[in-house]
Design a protein around this motif. Sequence first.
Motif, mmCIF file in Angstrom:
data_model
loop_
_atom_site.group_PDB
_atom_site.id
_atom_site.type_symbol
_atom_site.label_atom_id
_atom_site.label_comp_id
_atom_site.label_asym_id
_atom_site.label_seq_id
_atom_site.Cartn_x
_atom_site.Cartn_y
_atom_site.Cartn_z
ATOM 1 N N GLU A 155 -20.605 11.708 -16.897
ATOM 2 C CA GLU A 155 -19.623 10.933 -16.131
ATOM 3 C C GLU A 155 -20.047 9.483 -15.930
ATOM 4 O O GLU A 155 -19.205 8.623 -15.671
ATOM 5 C CB GLU A 155 -19.356 11.607 -14.773
ATOM 6 C CG GLU A 155 -18.556 12.900 -14.879
ATOM 7 C CD GLU A 155 -19.413 14.128 -15.165
ATOM 8 O OE1 GLU A 155 -20.618 13.971 -15.501
ATOM 9 O OE2 GLU A 155 -18.888 15.248 -15.055
ATOM 10 N N LEU A 233 -18.642 11.569 -7.377
ATOM 11 C CA LEU A 233 -18.666 12.718 -8.280
ATOM 12 C C LEU A 233 -19.491 13.825 -7.640
ATOM 13 O O LEU A 233 -20.557 13.564 -7.091
ATOM 14 C CB LEU A 233 -19.327 12.295 -9.598
ATOM 15 C CG LEU A 233 -19.656 13.424 -10.566
ATOM 16 C CD1 LEU A 233 -18.434 13.769 -11.403
ATOM 17 C CD2 LEU A 233 -20.823 13.045 -11.460
ATOM 18 N N LYS A 238 -21.125 21.516 -7.937
ATOM 19 C CA LYS A 238 -20.140 21.379 -9.015
ATOM 20 C C LYS A 238 -18.793 22.029 -8.722
ATOM 21 O O LYS A 238 -18.719 23.103 -8.156
ATOM 22 C CB LYS A 238 -20.697 21.990 -10.290
ATOM 23 C CG LYS A 238 -21.652 21.071 -11.001
ATOM 24 C CD LYS A 238 -21.831 21.541 -12.419
ATOM 25 C CE LYS A 238 -22.746 20.702 -13.273
ATOM 26 N NZ LYS A 238 -23.579 19.743 -12.762
ATOM 27 N N GLU A 239 -17.742 21.356 -9.186
ATOM 28 C CA GLU A 239 -16.404 21.931 -9.135
ATOM 29 C C GLU A 239 -15.997 22.257 -10.556
ATOM 30 O O GLU A 239 -16.536 21.697 -11.502
ATOM 31 C CB GLU A 239 -15.409 20.887 -8.591
ATOM 32 C CG GLU A 239 -15.520 20.699 -7.111
ATOM 33 C CD GLU A 239 -14.284 20.039 -6.546
ATOM 34 O OE1 GLU A 239 -13.361 19.746 -7.321
ATOM 35 O OE2 GLU A 239 -14.250 19.839 -5.333
ATOM 36 N N GLU A 241 -13.577 21.320 -12.434
ATOM 37 C CA GLU A 241 -13.187 20.229 -13.332
ATOM 38 C C GLU A 241 -14.218 19.100 -13.390
ATOM 39 O O GLU A 241 -13.982 18.072 -13.977
ATOM 40 C CB GLU A 241 -11.801 19.674 -13.001
ATOM 41 C CG GLU A 241 -11.498 19.316 -11.551
ATOM 42 C CD GLU A 241 -11.466 20.523 -10.654
ATOM 43 O OE1 GLU A 241 -10.649 21.431 -10.885
ATOM 44 O OE2 GLU A 241 -12.291 20.599 -9.747
ATOM 45 N N THR A 242 -15.381 19.336 -12.804
ATOM 46 C CA THR A 242 -16.448 18.340 -12.873
ATOM 47 C C THR A 242 -16.903 18.137 -14.294
ATOM 48 O O THR A 242 -17.184 17.054 -14.744
ATOM 49 C CB THR A 242 -17.704 18.845 -12.116
ATOM 50 O OG1 THR A 242 -17.303 19.368 -10.911
ATOM 51 C CG2 THR A 242 -18.695 17.741 -11.956
ATOM 52 N N SER A 248 -18.533 24.910 -18.450
ATOM 53 C CA SER A 248 -18.882 24.340 -17.169
ATOM 54 C C SER A 248 -20.190 24.972 -16.730
ATOM 55 O O SER A 248 -20.233 26.149 -16.420
ATOM 56 C CB SER A 248 -17.773 24.647 -16.176
ATOM 57 O OG SER A 248 -18.212 24.362 -14.886
ATOM 58 N N HIS A 271 -12.986 14.324 -8.566
ATOM 59 C CA HIS A 271 -12.271 15.456 -9.169
ATOM 60 C C HIS A 271 -10.799 15.487 -8.793
ATOM 61 O O HIS A 271 -9.951 15.703 -9.653
ATOM 62 C CB HIS A 271 -12.978 16.757 -8.791
ATOM 63 C CG HIS A 271 -14.460 16.605 -8.911
ATOM 64 N ND1 HIS A 271 -15.117 16.775 -10.085
ATOM 65 C CD2 HIS A 271 -15.378 16.179 -8.005
ATOM 66 C CE1 HIS A 271 -16.402 16.502 -9.905
ATOM 67 N NE2 HIS A 271 -16.592 16.133 -8.654
ATOM 68 N N ARG A 275 -7.589 14.984 -11.434
ATOM 69 C CA ARG A 275 -6.537 15.989 -11.561
ATOM 70 C C ARG A 275 -5.159 15.334 -11.655
ATOM 71 O O ARG A 275 -4.279 15.814 -12.332
ATOM 72 C CB ARG A 275 -6.592 16.940 -10.356
ATOM 73 C CG ARG A 275 -6.854 18.376 -10.740
ATOM 74 C CD ARG A 275 -7.030 19.253 -9.512
ATOM 75 N NE ARG A 275 -8.425 19.362 -9.137
ATOM 76 C CZ ARG A 275 -8.892 19.281 -7.899
ATOM 77 N NH1 ARG A 275 -8.083 19.038 -6.896
ATOM 78 N NH2 ARG A 275 -10.174 19.431 -7.656
#
Length: 682
Positions: A155, A233, A238-239, A241-242, A248, A271, A275
């Motif tokens: 990222e 971030l 972690k999510e 969609e990270t 993932s 995130h 989206r």
Amino acid sequence: MIPDKAPKEDVFHGSEDMKKSAHVPSFEKYKELYLKSIENPGEFWGDIAKDFFWKTKHTGRVFDYNFDVTKGEIFIKCMEGASTNICYNLLDYNIHERNLGDKVAFYWEGNEPGDELTVTYRELLRRVCQFANVLKSQGVKKGDRVSIYMPMVIELVVAMLGCARIGAVHSIVFAGFSAESLCERIMDSQCSLLITADGFYRGDKLINLKLLADEALRKCRDKGFPLEKCIMLKHLSKEEETSVGSQSPPAKRPCPDLQVPWNPEVDLCWHSLLREASDECEPEWCESEDPLFILYTSGSTGKPKGVLHTISGYMLYTATTFKMVFDHQPDDIYWCTADIGWITGHSYITYGPLASGATSVLFEGLPTYPDVGRMWEIVDKYRVTKFYTAPTAIRLLTKYGNEPVQKYKRESLKVLGTVGEPINPEAWQWYYSVVGDSRCPIVDTYWQTETGGHVLTPLPAATPLKPGSSTFPFFGVVPAILNESGEELEGPSEGYLVFKQPWPGLMRTVYGNHQRFETTYFKKFPGYYITGDGCRRDKDGYYWITGRIDDMLNVSGHLLSTAEVESALVEHESVAEAAVVGRPHPIKGESLYCFVTLNEGVTYNHTLEAELKKQVREKIGAIATPDYIQNAPGLPKTRSGKIMRRVLRKIACDEQELGDISTLADSSVVEQLFQNRCCTGV
Ligand code: WT7
């Protein structure tokens, strides 16, 4: 200037195999191209520019400049009037013109072994477009400055290219810098947005980055610069969609200590924003000489300089140096171990390799975690062919012997590189014979934040190597060695390393202070760019960097200014005066040895020493933590009051041979300092 024939003795040659397919296969070819590059830079770089995408053609000369302060303002222009977009060149153009969509851009390897991700060019483009749209939705426009304070994650690349796509100027601050340093940099470049992460691990150590970012923003606010947008971030927490890419990775390490304070007035979630964002984004077509990024580097006055690079010249130069110096081939797996927060990461993790359509390893961790074989484990895991690291890392690993290296095969390696400081011949030999099994040429690349890319460097199939020398200039670069009176020295000689004409990648200005740019680099010797490094040229014409000749120190390949550390020390209420010098260090190259004169009535003790170390760490960052602090009731000064650092350097090293000290106002001070050395016996 460059010998007709390369020397035959004491040199190492690239493999015959590599010469067959190399971009520059022989010394003769190097010389031929070099002469062309300096006699006709416009034609040389114009030819290279044909491999890139230009929305509209240049209207001015390919290359134009004034390098002489006595003739007017210093300027450097490349491809003037052309419009382009560097992100488009790195991603869209490689995907559409060269069919690289499915090629891997990055193999991300996390701090924890097994934490990994693979990102293709197409996937990277998708993410960059999304993030570019996020930036736009937050009101970021062409020319706005965006500060980025992030760990080594994909990222970070997405954030920088997102800026480049919309013509915003990124200013990345290395995640090892303190909140104070971040605040100073945000304010100097008047950033309108900060991008950061919750936290990360460096080896065992948890770094709570968001806390530091918050503190920096608080400091900015206190100083009258309220920055009201911070995108965070979630890296540790972690999510779904990270992650970039389809896999993932689970966060391998639970993170109970992580506190992430959240201020809804300022903080924005990376995130949630993504989206909402479309993954299509038309690039902003920029002028060649529009700014691409600012990167701060130490200045001898103590205040960091915002080195500004512009789009087209930097793109041409990083792409070309990357391709030639690492002799990049389509099936290479390339790994540069630097952090993107330094220029090495900007030029040789993001811009140069992506411009060339390369596949790179992006590593978040440390060479010693979980054990000292980590680097070679990664080399084998990804079958790395070109490997680029710093002498300090090599010296660190040498300490553990050959076994942790030889446990791994390393048979994929073809070229090894170093950067950041002079490499001592012993470390060179170890790197060459143990790491590279005496098969791989070593490219010792000399350059600076200011130069944008390599300026003195071997080319792996062409240049016979001498351990410890950066050998010869890259294309377009014309070095000279000057004496104190500014006269050019010929043949074997030693003096100030300068450059006589610019190349496309040279910095354009100090952000917001063009005068400082001219004074720092062009005033001392009109007509030349001064590097601040000393240099020797041997009988064969090889260049050997001898180290800094200004008040700058090089700790683990990173420049620090003595003035900056001194001012952090004197900010402590107990300190009246401070003087900082470098002391040779077996792994870091140089370590910080500080002399402090205390205020009346204050006594020196361990608590104060610890406080002073903490103070410097908090003001600047861990890299600047002093190794030694010595109580100095008096400092050696000239009659005019100037501190004689030369004498302090000798004291730090316990070298009694002081040379001429007749200008010293009070010589008893020196005796006293020798007696009170803080590291007797080292
Ligand atoms: C200074 C620039 C260039 C990226 C990392 C540092 C020293 C750099 C070498 C080398 C001898 C070197 C110089 C230079 N340096 N590479 N191969 N041999 N010295 O960037 O923080 O701007 O530091 O690093 O002293 O001036 P930087």
